[in-house]
Scaffold this active site. Structure first.
Site, PDB file in Angstrom:
ATOM      1  N   ASN A  23       0.804  -1.221   0.000  1.00  0.00           N
ATOM      2  CA  ASN A  23       0.000   0.000   0.000  1.00  0.00           C
ATOM      3  C   ASN A  23       0.839   1.275   0.000  1.00  0.00           C
ATOM      4  O   ASN A  23       0.312   2.362  -0.238  1.00  0.00           O
ATOM      5  CB  ASN A  23      -0.964   0.015   1.190  1.00  0.00           C
ATOM      6  N   ARG A 101      -8.267  -0.654  -6.898  1.00  0.00           N
ATOM      7  CA  ARG A 101      -8.725   0.710  -6.752  1.00  0.00           C
ATOM      8  C   ARG A 101      -7.584   1.728  -6.809  1.00  0.00           C
ATOM      9  O   ARG A 101      -7.772   2.869  -7.236  1.00  0.00           O
ATOM     10  CB  ARG A 101      -9.447   0.780  -5.402  1.00  0.00           C
ATOM     11  N   PRO A 131     -16.780   5.186  -2.506  1.00  0.00           N
ATOM     12  CA  PRO A 131     -16.937   6.238  -3.507  1.00  0.00           C
ATOM     13  C   PRO A 131     -15.641   7.005  -3.777  1.00  0.00           C
ATOM     14  O   PRO A 131     -14.644   6.813  -3.099  1.00  0.00           O
ATOM     15  CB  PRO A 131     -17.981   7.167  -2.875  1.00  0.00           C
ATOM     16  N   LEU A 134     -14.397  12.340  -2.580  1.00  0.00           N
ATOM     17  CA  LEU A 134     -13.375  13.193  -1.959  1.00  0.00           C
ATOM     18  C   LEU A 134     -12.241  13.504  -2.942  1.00  0.00           C
ATOM     19  O   LEU A 134     -11.707  14.617  -2.964  1.00  0.00           O
ATOM     20  CB  LEU A 134     -12.808  12.540  -0.693  1.00  0.00           C
ATOM     21  N   ASP A 315      -7.348  -2.833   8.085  1.00  0.00           N
ATOM     22  CA  ASP A 315      -6.750  -3.950   7.343  1.00  0.00           C
ATOM     23  C   ASP A 315      -6.234  -5.055   8.271  1.00  0.00           C
ATOM     24  O   ASP A 315      -5.742  -6.078   7.791  1.00  0.00           O
ATOM     25  CB  ASP A 315      -5.601  -3.448   6.449  1.00  0.00           C
ATOM     26  N   ILE A 337     -14.449   2.002   9.600  1.00  0.00           N
ATOM     27  CA  ILE A 337     -13.924   2.583   8.346  1.00  0.00           C
ATOM     28  C   ILE A 337     -14.760   2.152   7.141  1.00  0.00           C
ATOM     29  O   ILE A 337     -15.110   2.966   6.298  1.00  0.00           O
ATOM     30  CB  ILE A 337     -12.441   2.181   8.120  1.00  0.00           C
ATOM     31  N   ARG A 407      -2.710 -11.003  -4.219  1.00  0.00           N
ATOM     32  CA  ARG A 407      -2.696  -9.553  -4.474  1.00  0.00           C
ATOM     33  C   ARG A 407      -1.814  -8.840  -3.465  1.00  0.00           C
ATOM     34  O   ARG A 407      -1.277  -7.772  -3.752  1.00  0.00           O
ATOM     35  CB  ARG A 407      -4.120  -8.978  -4.346  1.00  0.00           C
TER      36      ARG A 407
HETATM   37  C1  UD1 Z   1      -6.564   2.413   1.583  1.00  0.00           C
HETATM   38  C2  UD1 Z   1      -5.860   1.079   1.575  1.00  0.00           C
HETATM   39  C3  UD1 Z   1      -6.778   0.014   2.156  1.00  0.00           C
HETATM   40  C4  UD1 Z   1      -7.248   0.428   3.551  1.00  0.00           C
HETATM   41  C5  UD1 Z   1      -7.852   1.822   3.533  1.00  0.00           C
HETATM   42  C6  UD1 Z   1      -8.179   2.352   4.924  1.00  0.00           C
HETATM   43  C7  UD1 Z   1      -4.402   1.200  -0.347  1.00  0.00           C
HETATM   44  C8  UD1 Z   1      -4.102   0.727  -1.729  1.00  0.00           C
HETATM   45  N1  UD1 Z   1      -5.539   0.740   0.201  1.00  0.00           N
HETATM   46  O1  UD1 Z   1      -7.709   2.303   0.752  1.00  0.00           O
HETATM   47  O2  UD1 Z   1      -6.056  -1.210   2.218  1.00  0.00           O
HETATM   48  O3  UD1 Z   1      -8.215  -0.492   4.002  1.00  0.00           O
HETATM   49  O4  UD1 Z   1      -6.929   2.759   2.925  1.00  0.00           O
HETATM   50  O5  UD1 Z   1      -7.054   2.353   5.727  1.00  0.00           O
HETATM   51  O6  UD1 Z   1      -3.640   1.930   0.253  1.00  0.00           O
HETATM   52  N2  UD1 Z   1     -14.249   7.389   1.117  1.00  0.00           N
HETATM   53  C9  UD1 Z   1     -15.254   8.225   0.696  1.00  0.00           C
HETATM   54  N3  UD1 Z   1     -15.023   9.006  -0.410  1.00  0.00           N
HETATM   55  C10 UD1 Z   1     -13.825   8.971  -1.088  1.00  0.00           C
HETATM   56  C11 UD1 Z   1     -12.811   8.123  -0.641  1.00  0.00           C
HETATM   57  C12 UD1 Z   1     -13.055   7.336   0.484  1.00  0.00           C
HETATM   58  O7  UD1 Z   1     -16.340   8.273   1.284  1.00  0.00           O
HETATM   59  O8  UD1 Z   1     -13.679   9.705  -2.089  1.00  0.00           O
HETATM   60  C13 UD1 Z   1     -14.494   6.515   2.304  1.00  0.00           C
HETATM   61  C14 UD1 Z   1     -14.385   5.021   1.971  1.00  0.00           C
HETATM   62  O9  UD1 Z   1     -15.566   4.520   1.406  1.00  0.00           O
HETATM   63  C15 UD1 Z   1     -14.060   4.421   3.319  1.00  0.00           C
HETATM   64  C16 UD1 Z   1     -13.212   5.528   3.974  1.00  0.00           C
HETATM   65  O10 UD1 Z   1     -13.471   6.724   3.250  1.00  0.00           O
HETATM   66  O11 UD1 Z   1     -15.228   4.233   4.059  1.00  0.00           O
HETATM   67  C17 UD1 Z   1     -11.709   5.239   3.953  1.00  0.00           C
HETATM   68  O12 UD1 Z   1     -11.302   4.933   2.642  1.00  0.00           O
HETATM   69  P1  UD1 Z   1      -9.869   5.313   2.096  1.00  0.00           P
HETATM   70  O13 UD1 Z   1      -8.996   5.713   3.226  1.00  0.00           O
HETATM   71  O14 UD1 Z   1     -10.004   6.246   0.948  1.00  0.00           O
HETATM   72  O15 UD1 Z   1      -9.380   3.898   1.545  1.00  0.00           O
HETATM   73  P2  UD1 Z   1      -8.488   3.615   0.276  1.00  0.00           P
HETATM   74  O16 UD1 Z   1      -7.519   4.717   0.063  1.00  0.00           O
HETATM   75  O17 UD1 Z   1      -9.350   3.195  -0.852  1.00  0.00           O
END
Ligand code: UD1
Length: 429
Positions: A23, A101, A131, A134, A315, A337, A407
């Site tokens: 990550n 993603r 989504p 953000l 995670d 989360i 993965r």
């Molecule tokens: C990253 C990690 C993933 C980990 C997660 C949380 C990588 C490749 N993946 O995923 O393994 O589980 O952080 O620590 O690094 N959200 C929104 N809108 C957005 C973006 C996110 O509502 O535009 C929400 C998501 O749905 C979720 C929360 O924010 O509920 C956290 O997600 P996010 O921190 O963005 O996770 P990732 O970056 O996808």
């Protein structure tokens, strides 16, 4: 599709070298799009997501060369050089982004460097809707125009991106990474408030600064980025994988064994280690990692709640739940989360676990022992929780759909077998 067969019940003893963090590596690789010069990353894990991202970067026009496998077959010497001198294609297709993603992280860098990007929406996944709002609203505040058409985010910034004051409504690792990269090449100063503070973000901040970016606030939830005209190439070593570290730490505790984890840092997973100490584990920090053991006594039930860093990581939720299934007493596990991250519960129940889910919490009542069974999982960390449960269970457990494990875990069965686990991969053609 390959499977993994485990005959459980053996206390694990030995040493495991932790690989570089998937990550952290993924956003660092994407940062190569920000410069015409070559970016070289070492300590790269050999896992499927890395190969998928190389394919994506190459179809944008980058060239990539992987070399330097260390003599013992470990990850230490493996390095990847990426050169994105000319970007010939600004589309990140659905076929790649839906699998991983992190592919959507190319949007910020492409917009900052070329002024346009067409990036597939990643879609939902097993753990929730996930989504992109953000990412999109942050880039819009920086002057991008983004329309959603045919499942793609069509983004343009013909006049380039400009600095903005962005305050996230929730902590997002991916959005913080995307905007950090975009802001590094934007005109003027960008402030990111309520930014994610995960160690992988710090790794990205350090890499960008080494490439010539001007960023203040490392390790805090307020990052101030002064855009620069150009970034340059560099050589950077990827941080250790804290989730792999925590997973093998739980392997030691759940089997009542003792494992030394090297090429890592206890500090990266302090919240996990604190919870493990409460369960009865013993930890001794070493120069390049720590030794974790539970050679005597039962595992105590301990409640956890997932939170952004430095809280308990989401995670590592499934793995801790596997441990709690054989605890003495009950444990409440609360997921804050992701909305749907209990997919492993019915599979753990197949091994004899006693778990009741109420909304975002799961009440795990420890059982005397688990009994092996065929199981399967729908995401990476859920799959590895089944491996951990299988290591503790009596008899044979077969975990199907191993591609999820591939993965994110490098040579998982080899690392565990080296500590005495009876584990093998079954190749199914
Ligand atoms: C990253 C990690 C993933 C980990 C997660 C949380 C990588 C490749 N993946 O995923 O393994 O589980 O952080 O620590 O690094 N959200 C929104 N809108 C957005 C973006 C996110 O509502 O535009 C929400 C998501 O749905 C979720 C929360 O924010 O509920 C956290 O997600 P996010 O921190 O963005 O996770 P990732 O970056 O996808």
């Amino acid at each position: 599709m390959d499977s993994i067969r485990i005959r459980g019940g053996k206390p694990l003893q030995g040493k495991i070298e932790i690989s570089g963090a998937k990550n952290a590596a993924l956003p660092l690789m994407v940062a190569s799009l920000l410069t015409e010069e070559t970016l070289t990353l070492s300590n790269l894990p050999h896992v499927a997501d890395i190969s998928t991202l190389i394919t994506l970067l190459c179809q944008h026009g980058a060239t990539a060369a992987m070399n330097g496998q260390s003599a013992n077959g470990g990850s230490d010497g493996r390095s990847l050089s990426i050169n994105a001198k000319s970007i010939t294609n600004t589309e990140a297709p659905y076929d790649i982004v839906r699998k991983m993603r992190a592919g959507a992280l190319v949007m910020g860098p492409l917009l900052a460097r070329i002024g346009k990007a067409r990036v597939s929406l990643p879609g939902g996944c097993a753990i929730g809707t996930r989504p992109m709002n953000l990412h999109i609203s942050g880039l819009e505040q920086m002057g991008a125009k983004i329309a959603i058409t045919g499942g793609y985010m069509e983004a343009e910034a013909p006049e380039g991106l400009k600095g903005a004051e962005i305050r996230f409504e929730t902590v997002s690792v991916g959005a913080t990474e995307n905007l950090l990269m975009a802001a590094s090449l934007a005109k003027g100063t960008t402030t990111l408030e309520i930014a994610a503070k995960e160690p992988e973000i710090t790794d990205l901040v350090r890499l960008l600064c080494q490439m010539g970016a001007k960023i203040e606030g490392e390790g805090t939830d307020r990052l101030v980025i002064q855009g620069v005209d150009n970034l340059h190439g560099t050589h950077y070593r990827v941080m250790p994988d804290r989730i792999e570290t925590g997973t093998y730490a739980i392997a030691a505790v759940i089997t009542g064994g003792k494992i030394e984890l090297t090429n890592t840092e206890a500090e990266l997973i302090r919240a996990v280690l604190d919870a493990l100490i409460e369960t009865g584990a013993e930890i001794e920090e070493t120069e390049n990692g720590f030794i974790i053991s539970r050679e005597n006594g039962t595992i105590r039930g301990v409640d956890i709640m997932t939170l952004p860093y430095p809280g308990y990581p989401t995670d590592m939720q499934a793995q801790f739940m596997a441990l709690m299934t054989v605890a003495d007493g009950a444990a409440m596990i609360t997921e804050t989360i992701f909305e749907n991250r209990f997919m492993h519960v019915p599979e753990l129940a197949r091994l004899g676990a006693n778990i009741t889910v109420h909304g975002h919490s799961a009440l795990v009542r420890g059982v005397d022992h688990l009994v092996g069974a065929p199981v399967m999982a729908t995401d990476l960390r859920a799959s590895v929780s089944l491996v951990l449960a299988g290591l503790a269970a009596e008899g044979e457990t077969v975990i199907n759909r191993v591609y999820h494990l591939d993965r994110g875990y490098e040579r998982l069965e080899e690392k565990l077998a080296a500590c005495g686990a009876d584990i093998e991969r079954i190749h199914v053609s």
